[in-house]
Design an enzyme around this catalytic site. Structure first.
Site, PDB file in Angstrom:
ATOM      1  N   ASP A   9     -54.584 -21.964 -64.711  1.00  0.00           N
ATOM      2  CA  ASP A   9     -53.320 -22.424 -64.112  1.00  0.00           C
ATOM      3  C   ASP A   9     -52.806 -23.778 -64.619  1.00  0.00           C
ATOM      4  O   ASP A   9     -52.395 -24.621 -63.812  1.00  0.00           O
ATOM      5  CB  ASP A   9     -53.466 -22.483 -62.587  1.00  0.00           C
ATOM      6  CG  ASP A   9     -53.758 -21.138 -61.958  1.00  0.00           C
ATOM      7  OD1 ASP A   9     -53.766 -20.125 -62.672  1.00  0.00           O
ATOM      8  OD2 ASP A   9     -54.003 -21.105 -60.734  1.00  0.00           O
ATOM      9  N   ASP A  47     -50.540 -18.601 -62.174  1.00  0.00           N
ATOM     10  CA  ASP A  47     -50.042 -18.312 -60.836  1.00  0.00           C
ATOM     11  C   ASP A  47     -48.638 -17.727 -60.993  1.00  0.00           C
ATOM     12  O   ASP A  47     -47.816 -18.293 -61.721  1.00  0.00           O
ATOM     13  CB  ASP A  47     -49.991 -19.625 -60.037  1.00  0.00           C
ATOM     14  CG  ASP A  47     -50.727 -19.555 -58.727  1.00  0.00           C
ATOM     15  OD1 ASP A  47     -51.572 -18.659 -58.552  1.00  0.00           O
ATOM     16  OD2 ASP A  47     -50.473 -20.418 -57.860  1.00  0.00           O
ATOM     17  N   HIS A  49     -46.025 -16.149 -58.425  1.00  0.00           N
ATOM     18  CA  HIS A  49     -45.620 -15.731 -57.081  1.00  0.00           C
ATOM     19  C   HIS A  49     -44.175 -15.241 -57.042  1.00  0.00           C
ATOM     20  O   HIS A  49     -43.295 -15.866 -57.647  1.00  0.00           O
ATOM     21  CB  HIS A  49     -45.732 -16.909 -56.110  1.00  0.00           C
ATOM     22  CG  HIS A  49     -47.122 -17.408 -55.904  1.00  0.00           C
ATOM     23  ND1 HIS A  49     -48.156 -16.590 -55.524  1.00  0.00           N
ATOM     24  CD2 HIS A  49     -47.653 -18.655 -56.017  1.00  0.00           C
ATOM     25  CE1 HIS A  49     -49.267 -17.311 -55.401  1.00  0.00           C
ATOM     26  NE2 HIS A  49     -48.987 -18.562 -55.712  1.00  0.00           N
ATOM     27  N   HIS A  53     -43.206 -15.798 -50.981  1.00  0.00           N
ATOM     28  CA  HIS A  53     -44.606 -15.362 -50.892  1.00  0.00           C
ATOM     29  C   HIS A  53     -45.213 -15.757 -49.552  1.00  0.00           C
ATOM     30  O   HIS A  53     -44.873 -16.795 -48.972  1.00  0.00           O
ATOM     31  CB  HIS A  53     -45.418 -15.984 -52.033  1.00  0.00           C
ATOM     32  CG  HIS A  53     -46.766 -15.362 -52.212  1.00  0.00           C
ATOM     33  ND1 HIS A  53     -47.884 -15.817 -51.550  1.00  0.00           N
ATOM     34  CD2 HIS A  53     -47.161 -14.298 -52.956  1.00  0.00           C
ATOM     35  CE1 HIS A  53     -48.921 -15.061 -51.897  1.00  0.00           C
ATOM     36  NE2 HIS A  53     -48.508 -14.139 -52.745  1.00  0.00           N
ATOM     37  N   HIS A  81     -44.221 -22.701 -54.979  1.00  0.00           N
ATOM     38  CA  HIS A  81     -44.663 -23.104 -56.315  1.00  0.00           C
ATOM     39  C   HIS A  81     -44.869 -21.883 -57.199  1.00  0.00           C
ATOM     40  O   HIS A  81     -45.100 -20.784 -56.714  1.00  0.00           O
ATOM     41  CB  HIS A  81     -45.962 -23.917 -56.242  1.00  0.00           C
ATOM     42  CG  HIS A  81     -47.133 -23.115 -55.772  1.00  0.00           C
ATOM     43  ND1 HIS A  81     -47.350 -22.826 -54.441  1.00  0.00           N
ATOM     44  CD2 HIS A  81     -48.138 -22.507 -56.458  1.00  0.00           C
ATOM     45  CE1 HIS A  81     -48.444 -22.091 -54.326  1.00  0.00           C
ATOM     46  NE2 HIS A  81     -48.940 -21.874 -55.535  1.00  0.00           N
ATOM     47  N   LYS A 106     -51.669 -13.890 -61.530  1.00  0.00           N
ATOM     48  CA  LYS A 106     -52.247 -13.649 -60.201  1.00  0.00           C
ATOM     49  C   LYS A 106     -51.312 -14.175 -59.122  1.00  0.00           C
ATOM     50  O   LYS A 106     -50.475 -15.029 -59.383  1.00  0.00           O
ATOM     51  CB  LYS A 106     -53.629 -14.295 -60.094  1.00  0.00           C
ATOM     52  CG  LYS A 106     -53.649 -15.784 -60.356  1.00  0.00           C
ATOM     53  CD  LYS A 106     -55.081 -16.300 -60.481  1.00  0.00           C
ATOM     54  CE  LYS A 106     -55.123 -17.794 -60.707  1.00  0.00           C
ATOM     55  NZ  LYS A 106     -54.557 -18.603 -59.624  1.00  0.00           N
ATOM     56  N   CYS A 151     -58.453 -22.929 -57.350  1.00  0.00           N
ATOM     57  CA  CYS A 151     -58.506 -21.792 -58.271  1.00  0.00           C
ATOM     58  C   CYS A 151     -59.670 -21.865 -59.255  1.00  0.00           C
ATOM     59  O   CYS A 151     -60.262 -20.838 -59.585  1.00  0.00           O
ATOM     60  CB  CYS A 151     -57.176 -21.635 -58.992  1.00  0.00           C
ATOM     61  SG  CYS A 151     -55.842 -21.208 -57.841  1.00  0.00           S
TER      62      CYS A 151
END
Length: 197
Positions: A9, A47, A49, A53, A81, A106, A151
């Site tokens: 990330d 990441d 999203h 979310h 974010h 993810k 993470c």
């Protein structure tokens, strides 16, 4: 042993000026780039999203960094974010993304957050990364990136539980360190058999 570097990330929203900035998040990019040449494979996580979310505080009209109970357990509510296809979700401009053999996105399921590169936060839904690594004959992983206590930690612990030889290079990670989360993560990683490099 075949080795992979797992870069967690390193995205604009986790770097200074981002929506969920990790202090010094941009300081590790040059070191990560330099390290990539030492590995048989490089995997990046991102990441990713959708807007609204379920892990966003704004979705629940709640304060960022508060906690709620989700069907899969406790969940930190984050500032919005890494929303898909926004500048915040992009990798840091200096990260050598062309070195990546694979990019794992993810957190795209709106109903569940995903810290680990291996499983969503229900701890059962796989991302597919384990199968990719097994098929490549990779059994040794070094993790770097953001954030150490979320993470990176979740990914390292899951990798160790799956039987990989796991090292976290702390010099190339940065932490949020929210409410003792960094110390807790260090303990959790040590207990899982993760080597702290």
């Amino acid at each position: 042993m075949t080795q992979a570097l797992l870069v967690i990330d390193v995205q604009n929203d986790f770097c200074p000026g981002g929506a969920l900035a990790v202090t010094g998040g941009d300081e590790i990019v040059a070191g990560i780039n330099a390290k990539m040449v030492n590995f048989d494979a490089v995997v990046l996580t991102q990441d990713w999203h959708p807007a609204g979310h379920s892990s966003f505080a704004s979705t629940h009209n709640a304060d960022p960094m508060s906690m709620i109970e989700m069907p899969y357990g406790p969940q930190v509510l984050w500032p919005d974010h890494c929303i898909q296809r926004t500048p915040g979700s992009a990798f840091h401009a200096d990260l050598q993304t062309d070195r990546a053999d694979l990019i794992i996105r993810k957190g795209y399921n709106p109903a569940i957050d995903s810290y680990s590169a291996f499983f969503e936060n229900d701890k059962t839904t796989p991302t597919g990364l384990e199968g990719y690594l097994r098929n490549r004959g990779i059994d040794r992983l070094t993790l770097v990136g953001l954030a150490t206590d979320f993470c990176v930690n979740y990914s390292a612990v899951d990798a160790a539980k799956l039987g990989f030889d796991v090292t976290v290079d702390f010099a190339l990670c940065r932490a949020i360190d929210f409410d003792g989360s960094l110390d807790a993560a260090k303990t959790e990683m040590a207990n899982a058999g993760v080597t702290i490099g």
